[in-house]
Motif scaffolding. Structure first.
Motif, mmCIF file in Angstrom:
data_model
loop_
_atom_site.group_PDB
_atom_site.id
_atom_site.type_symbol
_atom_site.label_atom_id
_atom_site.label_comp_id
_atom_site.label_asym_id
_atom_site.label_seq_id
_atom_site.Cartn_x
_atom_site.Cartn_y
_atom_site.Cartn_z
ATOM 1 N N GLY A 262 40.320 47.292 48.623
ATOM 2 C CA GLY A 262 40.326 46.491 49.853
ATOM 3 C C GLY A 262 39.105 45.610 49.975
ATOM 4 N N THR A 263 37.932 46.163 49.660
ATOM 5 C CA THR A 263 36.703 45.365 49.733
ATOM 6 C C THR A 263 36.757 44.183 48.778
ATOM 7 N N LEU A 264 37.199 44.430 47.551
ATOM 8 C CA LEU A 264 37.279 43.348 46.563
ATOM 9 C C LEU A 264 38.334 42.317 46.959
ATOM 10 N N ALA A 265 39.420 42.783 47.592
ATOM 11 C CA ALA A 265 40.456 41.848 48.050
ATOM 12 C C ALA A 265 39.911 40.946 49.144
ATOM 13 N N TRP A 266 39.170 41.534 50.103
ATOM 14 C CA TRP A 266 38.554 40.707 51.156
ATOM 15 C C TRP A 266 37.565 39.701 50.561
ATOM 16 N N ALA A 267 36.901 40.096 49.467
ATOM 17 C CA ALA A 267 35.917 39.216 48.830
ATOM 18 C C ALA A 267 36.562 38.161 47.947
ATOM 19 N N GLY A 268 37.880 38.214 47.799
ATOM 20 C CA GLY A 268 38.579 37.199 47.010
ATOM 21 C C GLY A 268 38.643 37.473 45.523
ATOM 22 N N TRP A 269 38.357 38.698 45.110
ATOM 23 C CA TRP A 269 38.424 39.044 43.690
ATOM 24 C C TRP A 269 39.872 39.211 43.260
ATOM 25 N N SER A 270 40.117 38.961 41.976
ATOM 26 C CA SER A 270 41.446 39.172 41.409
ATOM 27 C C SER A 270 41.340 40.141 40.241
ATOM 28 N N PHE A 271 42.293 41.042 40.154
ATOM 29 C CA PHE A 271 42.346 41.951 39.018
ATOM 30 C C PHE A 271 42.930 41.223 37.816
ATOM 31 N N ASN A 272 42.408 41.570 36.624
ATOM 32 C CA ASN A 272 42.908 40.965 35.397
ATOM 33 C C ASN A 272 43.387 42.048 34.443
ATOM 34 N N THR A 273 43.707 41.655 33.224
ATOM 35 C CA THR A 273 44.311 42.577 32.272
ATOM 36 C C THR A 273 43.393 43.731 31.892
ATOM 37 N N ILE A 274 42.091 43.599 32.119
ATOM 38 C CA ILE A 274 41.144 44.683 31.833
ATOM 39 C C ILE A 274 40.806 45.450 33.104
ATOM 40 N N SER A 275 40.435 44.730 34.162
ATOM 41 C CA SER A 275 39.937 45.398 35.371
ATOM 42 C C SER A 275 41.017 46.153 36.126
ATOM 43 N N VAL A 276 42.294 45.937 35.766
ATOM 44 C CA VAL A 276 43.358 46.677 36.449
ATOM 45 C C VAL A 276 43.249 48.177 36.150
ATOM 46 N N MET A 277 42.532 48.539 35.081
ATOM 47 C CA MET A 277 42.328 49.943 34.764
ATOM 48 C C MET A 277 41.251 50.578 35.641
ATOM 49 N N ALA A 278 40.440 49.766 36.312
ATOM 50 C CA ALA A 278 39.284 50.261 37.046
ATOM 51 C C ALA A 278 39.640 51.268 38.147
ATOM 52 N N PRO A 279 40.690 51.043 38.964
ATOM 53 C CA PRO A 279 40.993 52.042 40.000
ATOM 54 C C PRO A 279 41.256 53.438 39.444
#
Length: 769
Positions: A262-279
């Motif tokens: 949620g914080t990253l979404a409010w900040a305008g970040w987008s998940f990519n093919t690598i960072s989608v593993m982060a959660p």
């Protein structure tokens, strides 16, 4: 320091109701940003921004913007495209392709454009009423096989696959336009498939690639994340024999992920093919922090303490190791920001944010939730009964056979270090495509049947206006092209030079001796003018050279499939061009070269980031423990797991996706947690006056249960990634699971033996061991 810890623990317990309310309200507010979550599925996020070729590629893309293209592949069941049925399917597609939004032209073996006009395979349009006979099809087959523009490009050499290329009148698509194009292309494919059931029809475009990536991301998040949460909860509930304690940890992990995303979404970040593993990584970190608190809390309650007293004791003991583990884990992942590839740096940032939230919620939310659990529901002394037995075996091994353990582990580590250099990195964009998607089928099928080679795009730039119509310069470029064709692996060269020579020959009645660069600029300009008069819409002069003739494109086609060999050829071309053209500059406008260079660049940057994170983590432990001795000693069990696993991989497999090298930083960010808890408990016991062997026993039996549980949780959670839809995550999970398991084994055996061996002569009350 101890007074400050006691005061903070007392405040957390006293204010737990208010902290619970604050955490829940904050979670609700932050979770409101979830619908704003974006996904960046482009390949560009994988490229290293430090590569100077990236600016050159962008310069070429700006000078020669490429239109959006889409391809259909047709594979008839009878194994040959030269049948009336398959040719009719191609003809139908040629009539209907304009149903695609913005489609303006199509090339196939039925009808195509070459640089010198439009051509058709048959004199009359193919329809169900106008089907060519066997003799006409045989003649057409021979014509295609003799045409280098068609054979090997629009039909495979085994004649089992026909390919089409459709060009759109746009150079960029927004997300809505991409979705519309994919939907229209899929509808057209399905319509053709229904009419021609004995022909397998596949479709591909950059829009399809991005949508396939986006779908794979959403599928992995929607299906794998809940599985990870449920597995973690199940292990914890069984270990603690308490459903409510497991639910408390599940709530903390879930809120941690919600607040991070949620914080990253409010900040305008987008998940990519690598960072989608982060959660998924954030979940395991949040669970690990919580397990340490709950484990000691439960031990004190079962020993007869009141819940509030037990929580105070658990927080007091765990506050320092959890704080140190948070700082070291945060450092390990934040160091990924040293990589210039946005995909890598964003992954590190997402996990670092999650680590911070996990720490906050573990201290502010978890105690309040756990203290709501009735004493009768905290569980009994059962649980994973194998853990005490395992820990006693580790204690016996470390104390009785420490010397052999140290020698054997050190020897294996050195051998694995040597073997790890056998690993080679090789980027494959297919590793980010879901293996179950139609797009994966397209790539694998086309690659199996059609070998069109690898095309490298270069730019030749000169300073003087209209400098590329100079006879001397074009003649030298012609000689350079001849040299290129003589190089191993080069199968073709094309540029403005071939256009000028061909038109000059046509203007001289196709005389063979006229296939040369004209002697004067006037003749060259005349040849170029005549080309623009007759040029096909797909091969206009501005696709080869810019308006003021200071920059032209040079295409080199190769049959090389190795990134290392491509880079060697590119370096050879650079050196020869510099020798021949001191008055010109060679630009590298090929995405293929960028991705080939990315192997080395990403690996180097990740290893540099790993070195920085290792130094910062060591410094953190030195300061946190107040001991240079213990801080340096703690690094050995954190270095060995990745070395042992990568060495084994180098022996049996040897090939890695370059982004898997992130596991060095990921692994140290995860496994350092175990070392911190073991070392902190041991260090405290030594300061309390215990001898080294007694301090080892206390560390194993007090911190050990939580370490085993968190490792089981982490290993099971990572195993889930093996079921991910992309090869990259499967390979990452295959390496990360043994790394965390080996780390646990080393922390419970090798590290105690190391402490015993080196710390044997230290005074019990010496904080520095």
């Amino acid at each position: 320091m101890q007074e400050w810890t006691d005061a903070l623990v007392a405040w957390l317990i006293q204010r737990r109701s208010g902290l619970l309310l604050i955490c829940l309200l904050l979670a609700l507010c932050v979770a409101g940003g979830l619908p704003r979550t974006g996904f960046d599925t482009s390949l560009g996020v994988l490229l290293t921004r430090s590569d100077p070729y990236l600016a050159e590629r962008d310069r070429m893309a700006e000078a020669f913007p490429a239109p959006v293209e889409l391809s259909f592949a047709l594979l008839p069941d009878d194994g040959t495209v030269f049948t009336a049925n398959t040719l009719l399917a191609l003809a139908d597609l040629n009539r209907e392709f304009r149903q695609l939004p913005g489609a303006v032209s199509m090339n196939s073996i039925v009808q195509w454009q070459s640089p010198f006009g439009d051509f058709s395979l048959f004199p009359r349009v193919l329809t169900a009423q106008n089907i060519p006979d066997a003799a006409a099809i045989a003649d057409a087959r021979e014509r295609v096989r003799k045409d280098p523009f068609l054979f090997g490009s629009y039909v495979s050499s085994d004649e089992a696959l026909a390919l089409t290329s459709i060009r759109l009148n746009t150079r960029n698509l927004d997300r809505g336009e991409s979705a519309a194009l994919v939907a229209a292309a899929d509808t057209l494919r399905d319509s053709l498939q229904a009419r021609y059931p004995d022909i397998r029809i596949l479709v591909n475009s950059e829009a399809h690639y991005e949508q396939s990536n986006r779908d794979a991301m959403l599928d992995d998040l929607m299906y794998l994340l809940p599985v990870v949460l449920l597995l973690c909860t199940a292990v914890i509930c069984y270990s603690f024999r308490s459903l409510l304690l497991g639910a408390c940890i599940l709530v903390v992990a879930l809120i941690t992920v919600l607040m991070t995303v949620g914080t990253l979404a409010w900040a305008g970040w987008s998940f990519n093919t690598i960072s989608v593993m982060a959660p998924l990584v954030v979940v395991t970190i949040a669970v690990a922090d919580s397990v340490h608190i709950v484990s000691l809390f439960r031990q004190h309650v079962l020993a007869g303490g009141s819940p509030q007293t037990a929580m105070q004791a658990s927080l007091r003991i765990n506050l320092r190791p959890i704080t140190l583990a948070t700082i070291t884990t945060f450092t390990g992942f934040a160091a990924l920001n040293l990589a210039s590839a946005p995909a890598v740096s964003s992954f590190g940032s997402v996990v670092a944010v999650g680590v911070a939230f996990a720490y906050f919620l573990t201290l502010a939310l978890l105690p309040a939730l756990v203290l709501l659990v009735p004493v009768s529901r905290i569980g009994n002394t059962g649980g994973m009964s194998v853990i005490p037995t395992l820990l006693r075996a580790c204690e016996w091994l470390a104390l009785r056979h420490g010397r052999a353990l140290l020698i054997g582990t050190t020897g294996l580590g050195l051998l694995a270090l040597v073997l790890s250099f056998r690993n080679t990195t090789d980027f494959d964009r297919g590793s980010f495509i879901s293996e179950d998607s139609p797009l994966h089928e397209y790539y694998s099928t086309v690659q199996e049947h059609l070998d069109r080679g690898t095309q490298l795009g270069f730019g030749v730039e000169v300073a003087d206006e209209f400098g590329l119509v100079s006879p001397d310069r074009l003649r030298r470029l012609d000689e350079f092209s001849t040299w290129l064709r003589e190089q191993d692996g080069v199968t073709g060269v094309a540029s403005l030079v071939e256009v000028v020579k061909t038109v000059h020959q046509i203007m001289r009645d196709d005389a063979p001796e006229a296939f040369v660069i004209p002697d004067t600029e006037a003749e060259i300009e005349d040849a170029l003018f005549n080309y623009t008069v007759a040029q096909a819409s797909d091969f206009t002069i501005d696709t080869l050279v810019n308006e003021d003739f200071t920059l032209m494109r040079l295409f080199v086609t190769t049959d090389i499939d190795s990134n290392q060999a491509l880079l060697a050829l590119s370096d050879h071309i650079d050196a020869e061009f510099t020798r021949r053209f001191p008055d010109a500059r060679l630009l590298h406008g090929s995405g293929t070269l960028l991705f080939a260079r990315m192997d080395h660049a990403v690996t180097l940057e990740l290893l540099q980031g790993y070195g920085v994170s290792l130094a910062l983590i060591t410094l953190t432990l030195v300061l946190g423990m107040g001991s240079l001795y213990y801080g340096l000693l703690s690094m050995l069990p954190n270095l060995l797991p990745a070395v042992l696993v990568f060495g084994t991989w180098g022996l049996f497999v040897g090939r890695l996706d370059p982004f898997v090298m992130m596991l060095f930083s990921i692994s140290i960010g995860l496994v350092v947690d175990d070392t911190v808890h073991m070392l902190s408990t041991y260090h405290t016991a030594r300061r309390d006056g215990l001898k080294a062997d007694a301090a080892i026993a206390r560390a194993l039996h007090r911190a050990g249960p939580a370490l085993v549980i968190t490792t089981v949780v982490l290993a099971l959670g990572t195993c889930v990634l093996i079921a991910a839809s992309t090869l990259y995550f499967q390979q990452a999970a295959t390496l990360l699971v043994p790394i965390v398991v080996v780390a646990l084994v080393l922390d419970l055996t090798f590290f105690p033996a190391l402490l015993m061996r080196i710390d044997r002569t230290a005074r019990p009350n010496d904080g520095n061991g």
